[in-house]
Motif scaffolding. Sequence first.
Motif, short mmCIF file in Angstrom:
data_model
loop_
_atom_site.label_atom_id
_atom_site.label_comp_id
_atom_site.label_asym_id
_atom_site.label_seq_id
_atom_site.Cartn_x
_atom_site.Cartn_y
_atom_site.Cartn_z
N ASN A 57 0.82 -1.21 0.00
CA ASN A 57 0.00 0.00 0.00
C ASN A 57 0.85 1.26 0.00
N LEU A 58 0.58 2.15 -0.93
CA LEU A 58 1.19 3.48 -0.96
C LEU A 58 0.36 4.37 -0.04
N ALA A 59 0.46 4.12 1.25
CA ALA A 59 -0.46 4.70 2.22
C ALA A 59 -0.01 6.07 2.72
N ASN A 60 -0.97 6.82 3.27
CA ASN A 60 -0.74 8.16 3.81
C ASN A 60 -0.09 9.08 2.78
N THR A 61 -0.60 8.97 1.57
CA THR A 61 -0.05 9.78 0.48
C THR A 61 -1.20 10.47 -0.26
N PHE A 62 -1.82 9.78 -1.21
CA PHE A 62 -2.95 10.38 -1.93
C PHE A 62 -4.25 10.25 -1.15
N ASP A 63 -4.21 9.55 -0.03
CA ASP A 63 -5.36 9.53 0.87
C ASP A 63 -5.29 10.66 1.89
N ALA A 64 -4.19 11.40 1.90
CA ALA A 64 -4.04 12.53 2.82
C ALA A 64 -4.79 13.74 2.28
N VAL A 75 7.15 13.29 -1.77
CA VAL A 75 6.47 13.20 -3.06
C VAL A 75 6.81 11.85 -3.70
N VAL A 76 5.80 11.21 -4.27
CA VAL A 76 6.02 9.92 -4.91
C VAL A 76 6.79 10.12 -6.21
N THR A 77 7.79 9.27 -6.41
CA THR A 77 8.60 9.33 -7.63
C THR A 77 8.55 8.00 -8.37
N LYS A 78 8.93 8.05 -9.61
CA LYS A 78 9.01 6.82 -10.42
C LYS A 78 10.02 5.86 -9.80
N GLU A 79 11.08 6.44 -9.23
CA GLU A 79 12.12 5.60 -8.62
C GLU A 79 11.57 4.83 -7.41
N LEU A 80 10.67 5.44 -6.65
CA LEU A 80 10.05 4.74 -5.52
C LEU A 80 9.25 3.55 -6.02
N HIS A 90 4.37 -7.50 -6.32
CA HIS A 90 3.73 -7.69 -7.62
C HIS A 90 2.49 -6.82 -7.80
N SER A 91 2.06 -6.18 -6.73
CA SER A 91 0.88 -5.32 -6.84
C SER A 91 1.02 -4.14 -5.90
N ILE A 92 0.31 -3.07 -6.23
CA ILE A 92 0.32 -1.86 -5.42
C ILE A 92 -1.12 -1.36 -5.28
N ARG A 93 -1.49 -1.05 -4.08
CA ARG A 93 -2.79 -0.42 -3.82
C ARG A 93 -2.52 1.05 -3.55
N ILE A 94 -3.22 1.91 -4.29
CA ILE A 94 -3.04 3.34 -4.15
C ILE A 94 -4.29 3.91 -3.51
N PRO A 95 -4.31 4.07 -2.19
CA PRO A 95 -5.47 4.67 -1.53
C PRO A 95 -5.61 6.14 -1.94
N ILE A 96 -6.83 6.52 -2.36
CA ILE A 96 -7.05 7.89 -2.85
C ILE A 96 -8.28 8.48 -2.16
N PHE A 114 -5.27 16.90 -10.20
CA PHE A 114 -5.13 15.75 -9.30
C PHE A 114 -5.32 14.45 -10.08
N MET A 115 -6.29 14.40 -10.96
CA MET A 115 -6.52 13.20 -11.75
C MET A 115 -5.30 12.84 -12.60
N LYS A 116 -4.66 13.85 -13.19
CA LYS A 116 -3.48 13.60 -14.00
C LYS A 116 -2.32 13.09 -13.15
N ARG A 117 -2.25 13.60 -11.92
CA ARG A 117 -1.18 13.13 -11.01
C ARG A 117 -1.41 11.65 -10.66
N ILE A 118 -2.65 11.27 -10.40
CA ILE A 118 -2.96 9.87 -10.13
C ILE A 118 -2.63 9.02 -11.35
N GLN A 119 -2.97 9.52 -12.51
CA GLN A 119 -2.68 8.80 -13.75
C GLN A 119 -1.17 8.56 -13.90
N GLU A 120 -0.39 9.58 -13.56
CA GLU A 120 1.06 9.47 -13.69
C GLU A 120 1.60 8.32 -12.82
N VAL A 121 1.13 8.24 -11.58
CA VAL A 121 1.61 7.19 -10.67
C VAL A 121 1.10 5.82 -11.11
N ILE A 122 -0.12 5.76 -11.62
CA ILE A 122 -0.63 4.50 -12.16
C ILE A 122 0.23 4.05 -13.34
#
Length: 648
Positions: A57-64, A75-80, A90-96, A114-122
């Motif tokens: 879980n990428l928690a306490n990030t986009f759910d904040a 800030v979430v990066t591609k490297e993370l 093998h999977s990531i849950r992105i709480p939003i 905000f939607m584009k930022r979510i898209q970028e991380v997806i």
Amino acid sequence: MALTNVSRKMAAVTLVVSLLVSLCALSIPSRVEAAQNDPASRTKMQQYVASMQPGWNLANTFDAPGSETAWGNPVVTKELIEAIAAQGYHSIRIPITWEGRIGSEPDYKLDETFMKRIQEVIDWSLDAGLYVMINLHHDSNWVFNMTTDHDGVLNRFNAVWKQISAYFRDYPDKLMFESINEPRFSDDWNKDTPEYFTMLDELNQSFFNIVRHAGGKNKLRPLVIPSITANHSQARLDELYKTMTKMNDPNLIATIHYYGYYPFSVNMGGSTTFDETARADVEHSFDRAYHTFVEKGIPVVVGEFGLLGFDTSVDTIEHGEILKYFEYLTYYAKQRQLTLMLWDNGQHFDRSSFTWKNPDFYEVMHAGLQSRSSNALSDSIYLKQHDPVKDVSMPMNMNGNTLTEIRVGDRVLTAGTDYKLDGDQLTLTAGLLQSLLTDKLGDNAVLTCTFSAGAQWSFHVIQYNTPQVRSVEATRAMFIIPTTFNGDNLATMEAVYAAGGNAGPDDWTPYKQFGKSFEPDPAHNYITLNKEFFDQVKDGEVLLKLHFWSGTVVDYKLVVDGNKVSGIGGDDSEAVVSETTSEAKPAAVEKTEETTLSSPPIAQMEDTDDQETSEGEAEALWFSAGGIVLVVAALGVALVLHRRGMFR
């Protein structure tokens, strides 16, 4: 005469046929269990969910609220995202949480940036090869109001999902949607009413219909459906099953969350160890999910797991007990074909250095996907300063493995001289322990055990002396007990009124919650009694018992008068410092006469665990044995009947 012969023949045939039918019936469960454990026999969606194991879980990030850094994470990066994939996830849950990014009615337009930022991380996540789950997360806080604003909540909920499903309509099926996180309609998380079940069913059905009619790849997109509060009680699972059955769709996933047996999860009620009660809670919870969904072809994702005490600190629960919990939870989830997604709000994986803050947590969880790991009754050995050092025996949970090495730093210990292993009983010799002691209190050495499979297990050799507490005058708002820990560590605290009855919050137990009622700080030599504790303490005398992991119990008295609090300890008190024994011992919290703590973990796992057999496999062995007996019995009866001429 002919009738008699026919009757005999019929009776004989009936008996043999009955025995053979019984044999077939007994063999069915073992065949069913084998089929369910065979990956090739699983449904397409069960195979999909199995491919998600393990998840993060990428928690306490986009759910904040406000921004992704509002709760302290960078800030979430591609490297993370790439680092998470490199760790074997093998999977990531992105709480939003969409609240605050939703426009006014009637359109409820979502914030485009905000939607584009979510898209970028997806996109980063999919590029890294991860399965991705997105949801409405803390939006459950406004969905909560459905009891008083049914149409308003439903309209808003529908508008949000219409926009999300349209925006990602052409994304591959490795992107899945979860309708709502931990939905509830009451401040009482345990309350069930037909009205609540009806409202959640309506939300989940509406979500399902919106996505399925949103075009693109949404017609077949995997959809994740929660129970009320994502809880695993049988009543809530049954209602969720009814909802999913009505949907009649093969691309559905049930989801629950699991944070352990509650007293253990927060360290209260005396549940300081991963004991049989805590272990049984894992089994019963996962068994319910398995029997309600998995064995009927519906996959289950444990969308969040961890321990609730982590919200305060990972030190709320003793380190070795956390390892045993993670080991067994991972093992049993695998047995029940449940995919696990670790809740990480920043306390586990360092998102700046891309390293684990507690590497052994990660190691035991990931090793558990392949095999069992070995552990012990405790990860700490307490030796009292100036007492004669004696051999220390430690019960081990070998879990089918063999011990291959014990090391202290670069030194490999010698079997027979430094230690002895007799079955599941490890004895560390007095000579070894004496050689490891220094003149300092606290951790003196770490012994690392390596086994034939699984993660390593470490023992901390800790030299201690009796902790000392001192008197102090303070207030309810700010009260600390001056404490010299002398190398020892606080496990839990009891609080009772001198006049009788339990004191403080959660008065069903004298054992207060670690981190809520009290917090030890050995580095600064004090124990804080928090305002939350005093908010529910009446005026009068309160008797405390401070339980330390060495087995030492130190008494302390509070005299509460309005806002004033006097703490009496040391030479000013009548308190008694008690210890179970002066001999060296594994870490343990001693029971008191008034109340008892949870039982310690069992010293040896059952044979079925050592052989890595599940309940179903054990049943299969019994069924097979019973079948063999019945075959022999059937043949024996047939032979006797034949000899007596009853088949002529």
